[in-house]
Write a protein that holds these residues in place. Structure first.
Motif, short mmCIF file in Angstrom:
data_model
loop_
_atom_site.label_atom_id
_atom_site.label_comp_id
_atom_site.label_asym_id
_atom_site.label_seq_id
_atom_site.Cartn_x
_atom_site.Cartn_y
_atom_site.Cartn_z
N LEU A 155 0.83 -1.21 0.00
CA LEU A 155 0.00 0.00 0.00
C LEU A 155 0.86 1.26 0.00
N LEU A 156 1.97 1.20 0.73
CA LEU A 156 2.88 2.34 0.78
C LEU A 156 3.49 2.59 -0.60
N LYS A 157 3.90 1.51 -1.27
CA LYS A 157 4.49 1.67 -2.60
C LYS A 157 3.48 2.24 -3.60
N ILE A 158 2.27 1.70 -3.56
CA ILE A 158 1.23 2.20 -4.49
C ILE A 158 0.95 3.68 -4.22
N SER A 159 0.86 4.04 -2.94
CA SER A 159 0.54 5.43 -2.59
C SER A 159 1.66 6.38 -3.01
N PHE A 160 2.90 6.01 -2.69
CA PHE A 160 4.03 6.89 -2.99
C PHE A 160 4.26 7.01 -4.49
N ILE A 161 4.28 5.87 -5.17
CA ILE A 161 4.56 5.90 -6.61
C ILE A 161 3.41 6.58 -7.35
N GLY A 162 2.18 6.24 -6.97
CA GLY A 162 1.03 6.91 -7.59
C GLY A 162 1.04 8.40 -7.32
N GLY A 163 1.45 8.79 -6.12
CA GLY A 163 1.49 10.21 -5.77
C GLY A 163 2.51 10.99 -6.59
N VAL A 164 3.74 10.46 -6.70
CA VAL A 164 4.79 11.20 -7.43
C VAL A 164 4.49 11.26 -8.92
N THR A 165 3.94 10.16 -9.49
CA THR A 165 3.61 10.21 -10.92
C THR A 165 2.47 11.19 -11.18
N SER A 166 1.51 11.27 -10.25
CA SER A 166 0.42 12.25 -10.40
C SER A 166 0.95 13.67 -10.32
N ILE A 167 1.91 13.89 -9.44
CA ILE A 167 2.51 15.23 -9.32
C ILE A 167 3.23 15.62 -10.61
N ILE A 168 3.96 14.65 -11.20
CA ILE A 168 4.67 14.94 -12.44
C ILE A 168 3.68 15.29 -13.56
N LEU A 169 2.59 14.51 -13.65
CA LEU A 169 1.57 14.80 -14.66
C LEU A 169 0.92 16.17 -14.41
N TYR A 170 0.70 16.49 -13.15
CA TYR A 170 0.09 17.78 -12.82
C TYR A 170 1.02 18.93 -13.19
N LEU A 171 2.31 18.78 -12.94
CA LEU A 171 3.28 19.82 -13.28
C LEU A 171 3.46 19.98 -14.79
N ASN A 172 3.14 18.92 -15.55
CA ASN A 172 3.29 18.97 -17.01
C ASN A 172 1.93 18.88 -17.71
N ILE A 173 0.88 19.37 -17.04
CA ILE A 173 -0.47 19.25 -17.59
C ILE A 173 -0.62 20.01 -18.91
N ASP A 174 0.12 21.13 -19.06
CA ASP A 174 0.03 21.89 -20.30
C ASP A 174 0.54 21.08 -21.48
N LYS A 175 1.65 20.35 -21.28
CA LYS A 175 2.20 19.51 -22.35
C LYS A 175 1.21 18.39 -22.70
N VAL A 176 0.57 17.83 -21.69
CA VAL A 176 -0.37 16.73 -21.95
C VAL A 176 -1.58 17.24 -22.73
N LEU A 177 -2.11 18.42 -22.36
CA LEU A 177 -3.30 18.96 -23.03
C LEU A 177 -2.98 19.39 -24.46
N ASN A 178 -1.74 19.76 -24.75
CA ASN A 178 -1.35 20.21 -26.09
C ASN A 178 -1.00 19.06 -27.03
N LEU A 179 -1.04 17.81 -26.52
CA LEU A 179 -0.69 16.68 -27.38
C LEU A 179 -1.65 16.54 -28.57
N ALA A 180 -2.91 16.94 -28.38
CA ALA A 180 -3.90 16.81 -29.46
C ALA A 180 -3.57 17.70 -30.65
N PHE A 181 -2.75 18.73 -30.46
CA PHE A 181 -2.43 19.67 -31.53
C PHE A 181 -1.04 19.45 -32.13
N LYS A 182 -0.38 18.38 -31.70
CA LYS A 182 0.98 18.13 -32.17
C LYS A 182 1.02 16.98 -33.17
N THR A 183 2.11 16.91 -33.90
CA THR A 183 2.32 15.83 -34.87
C THR A 183 2.59 14.52 -34.12
N PRO A 184 2.40 13.38 -34.80
CA PRO A 184 2.67 12.09 -34.13
C PRO A 184 4.10 12.00 -33.59
#
Length: 359
Positions: A155-184
């Protein structure tokens, strides 16, 4: 007052494991090991390799798909030789892409184990044991403290790893949202960078958790290795032998050595005495020995026995207290006479030879 028999606690395992117990456990494959440490090292090594070798892998993927769409699809009728040729080419290209990753993972896994318990080859864990499939012991393992710790750790591993990956996605949310407008190509590059970043970060988190797990595994390992006082006594008896038997063996050895020594007394030329407490039997053969040799020595009862055997075999006994004491202290049976005693012993032998009329 309530009286307690301390022998009741004799089987309680309160003592640290002896070196022999540790060595025996190691031979059985029971070593201090945290699987999370190995997993963290493997995961970190693989993601670091993917991060730095992304260009190399992209080139080989591009070559593989280019060859597929430009050559293989355009082929007309396929025969066995062409099919085998395509199959071998695909295998070769996949090897260029996957083998480095597999090699890095294998080296990291070996390194993770070597760091923890060193080099070890044993077949003990592979042996068939009915105790391993005992249902009762299986239930005990499921509902044990160790199982609860493993659950909390997961449970500790799932919580910690899930938490840090969510933080990374949150910090790079602009890049993720702009993927629809980029080339493959740009999408693949961005996704690859984010995946590598999340993988490396998750690996460091897992490495931190694995250190905590290693400390717990060390505590559990030492606890399982603990011995009772009776275990230590039994181990000593098994390794060193029963003290009673050991003393009897030493006594038998002393008796045999004594018999051999007494058998040498009749071959002596002279016995130098204290006269009551010490007796030293000396032998010298001209032309065969470069110096006189002590063939027997003893004190008190043994000295009396040496003198008795000497008398029975007509060996001359000479009283010289200082010389007898010095020879007893400075020589062992079979030793040549030390240089500082040559003159005194030579005078004794000369006296004996005159008595026996050997000169």
């Amino acid at each position: 007052m309530l009286r307690l028999d301390l022998q009741f606690f004799a089987g309680e395992k309160t003592e640290k494991a002896t070196p022999k117990k540790r060595e025996d456990s190691r031979k059985k494959g029971q070593v201090l090991k945290s699987q999370d440490v190995t997993s963290a090292i493997v995961l970190l090594s693989v993601f670091l390799f993917l991060f730095f070798a992304a260009g190399y892998m992209k080139d080989h993927f591009y070559k593989f798909f280019k060859e597929t769409f430009h050559t293989y699809i355009m082929m007309g009728k396929l025969d066995i030789d062409q099919t085998m040729m395509i199959y071998m080419e695909v295998i070769k290209e996949m090897a260029f892409i996957m083998l480095p990753v597999m090699l890095i993972a294998m080296v990291a896994a070996i390194a993770g184990n070597l760091i923890q318990f060193g080099l070890l080859f044993t077949g003990e864990p592979l042996k068939f044991d009915l105790k391993k499939i005992d249902p009762m012991k299986g239930l005990k393992r499921i509902f044990s403290i160790k199982a609860i710790v493993e659950l909390l750790k997961s449970l500790l591993k799932i919580s910690f790893i899930g938490g840090v990956t969510s933080i990374i996605l949150y910090l790079n949310i602009d890049k993720v949202l702009n993927l629809a407008f980029k080339t493959p190509s740009a999408v693949m590059k961005t996704v690859g960078e984010l995946v590598a970043l999340m993988g490396i970060t998750a690996s460091f988190v897992l490495l931190f958790i694995s250190i905590l797990d290693f400390l717990y595994q060390k505590f559990d390992y030492e606890k399982n290795l603990k011995m009772s006082k009776q275990d230590i006594k039994d181990e000593y008896k098994n390794s060193e032998g029963d003290p009673l038997i050991k003393s009897k063996i030493k006594q038998r050895q002393r008796e045999m050595a004594m018999r051999r020594m007494m058998q040498e007394v009749p071959q002596a030329d002279v016995v130098i005495t204290n006269p009551t407490h010490y007796a030293i039997a000396i032998k010298y053969t001209d032309g065969e020995m470069d110096a006189p040799v002590v063939v027997a020595k003893g004190v008190d009862f043994i000295a009396q026995k040496i003198k008795l055997i000497a008398k029975e075999n007509d060996i001359v006994t000479v009283e010289n207290r200082p010389l007898a004491r010095a020879l007893y202290s400075d020589t062992e049976i079979g030793d040549r006479i030390p240089d500082q005693f040559f003159k005194a012993v030579a005078e004794v032998l000369a006296y004996v030879y005159r008595i026996q009329r050997k000169i």
